[in-house]
Design an enzyme around this catalytic site. Structure first.
Site, PDB file in Angstrom:
ATOM      1  N   GLU A  44       0.808  -1.221   0.000  1.00 54.35           N
ATOM      2  CA  GLU A  44       0.000   0.000   0.000  1.00 54.35           C
ATOM      3  C   GLU A  44       0.843   1.274   0.000  1.00 54.35           C
ATOM      4  OE1 GLU A  44      -2.221  -3.336   0.725  1.00 54.35           O
ATOM      5  OE2 GLU A  44      -0.777  -2.673   2.237  1.00 54.35           O
ATOM      6  N   ILE A  61       8.789 -10.155   5.945  1.00 53.06           N
ATOM      7  CA  ILE A  61       9.554 -11.309   6.419  1.00 53.06           C
ATOM      8  C   ILE A  61       9.103 -12.541   5.645  1.00 53.06           C
ATOM      9  CG2 ILE A  61      10.103 -12.782   8.402  1.00 53.06           C
ATOM     10  CD1 ILE A  61       9.609 -10.345  10.209  1.00 53.06           C
ATOM     11  N   HIS A  80       4.020 -15.338  -1.251  1.00 49.82           N
ATOM     12  CA  HIS A  80       3.594 -13.974  -0.953  1.00 49.82           C
ATOM     13  C   HIS A  80       4.778 -13.041  -0.689  1.00 49.82           C
ATOM     14  CE1 HIS A  80       1.580 -10.795   1.562  1.00 49.82           C
ATOM     15  NE2 HIS A  80       0.796 -10.837   0.505  1.00 49.82           N
ATOM     16  N   LYS A 110      18.098   1.201   9.078  1.00 46.41           N
ATOM     17  CA  LYS A 110      17.570   1.360   7.728  1.00 46.41           C
ATOM     18  C   LYS A 110      16.505   2.448   7.631  1.00 46.41           C
ATOM     19  CE  LYS A 110      18.921  -0.970   4.612  1.00 46.41           C
ATOM     20  NZ  LYS A 110      19.997  -0.671   3.676  1.00 46.41           N
TER      21      LYS A 110
END
Length: 157
Positions: A55, A84, A90, A137
């Site tokens: 999204e 993960i 997926h 990050k």
């Protein structure tokens, strides 16, 4: 890594942080790093939350459309989230498509995006990349967005 932006080149940029909160604790760590980096640079920012990494590109697109219609104009965007690997395909779809869509937006719309979407094998790897005291990050993505804002201005884009 050294970033190619001076304070002068990006005088008080305003960014939108789009964070996917699928993993709340990891999202908090990424957001903490991004906010710290932007605060240190003297940038201002808004934060919007989305359900997952897929999204994020659509939300950036909505923000661009909104700016075209008199809404807030952002100098750049920071994408934050964690994907993960699980037991299904997926992971590959979300990882590849979120990255592809962010790259497409960046190139096609000539916008500055720092990609801080983690794509990792397990939660342990995610934490190493998310924590400020480790790989940070979130901070890296924010600094990358600031660098790209500076480069866009340098080239007059």
């Amino acid at each position: 890594m050294e970033f190619l932006m001076s304070k002068h080149e990006a005088d008080a940029p305003h960014l939108l942080i789009v964070e996917a909160r699928f993993y709340d604790d990891l999202a908090d760590a990424l957001l903490d790093g991004a906010k710290a980096a932007l605060d240190e640079a003297g940038a201002t920012y808004d934060v919007v939350t989305v359900p997952g990494a897929l999204e994020i590109p659509a939300t950036i697109s909505f923000a661009l459309d909104g700016a075209d219609n008199g809404g807030t104009e952002y100098d750049g965007f920071v994408a934050l989230g964690t994907v993960i690997r699980g037991e299904t395909y997926h992971f590959d779809i979300v990882s590849n498509e979120s990255c592809r869509a962010l790259t497409d937006l960046s190139v096609e719309e000539s916008i500055a995006i720092g990609n801080g979407i983690l794509t990792v094998e397990n939660e342990e790897q995610a934490w190493v990349h998310a924590r400020r005291e480790d790989k940070d990050k979130g901070g890296f993505a924010a600094r990358a967005a600031l660098t790209m804002i500076g480069l866009r201005k340098k080239f007059g884009a």
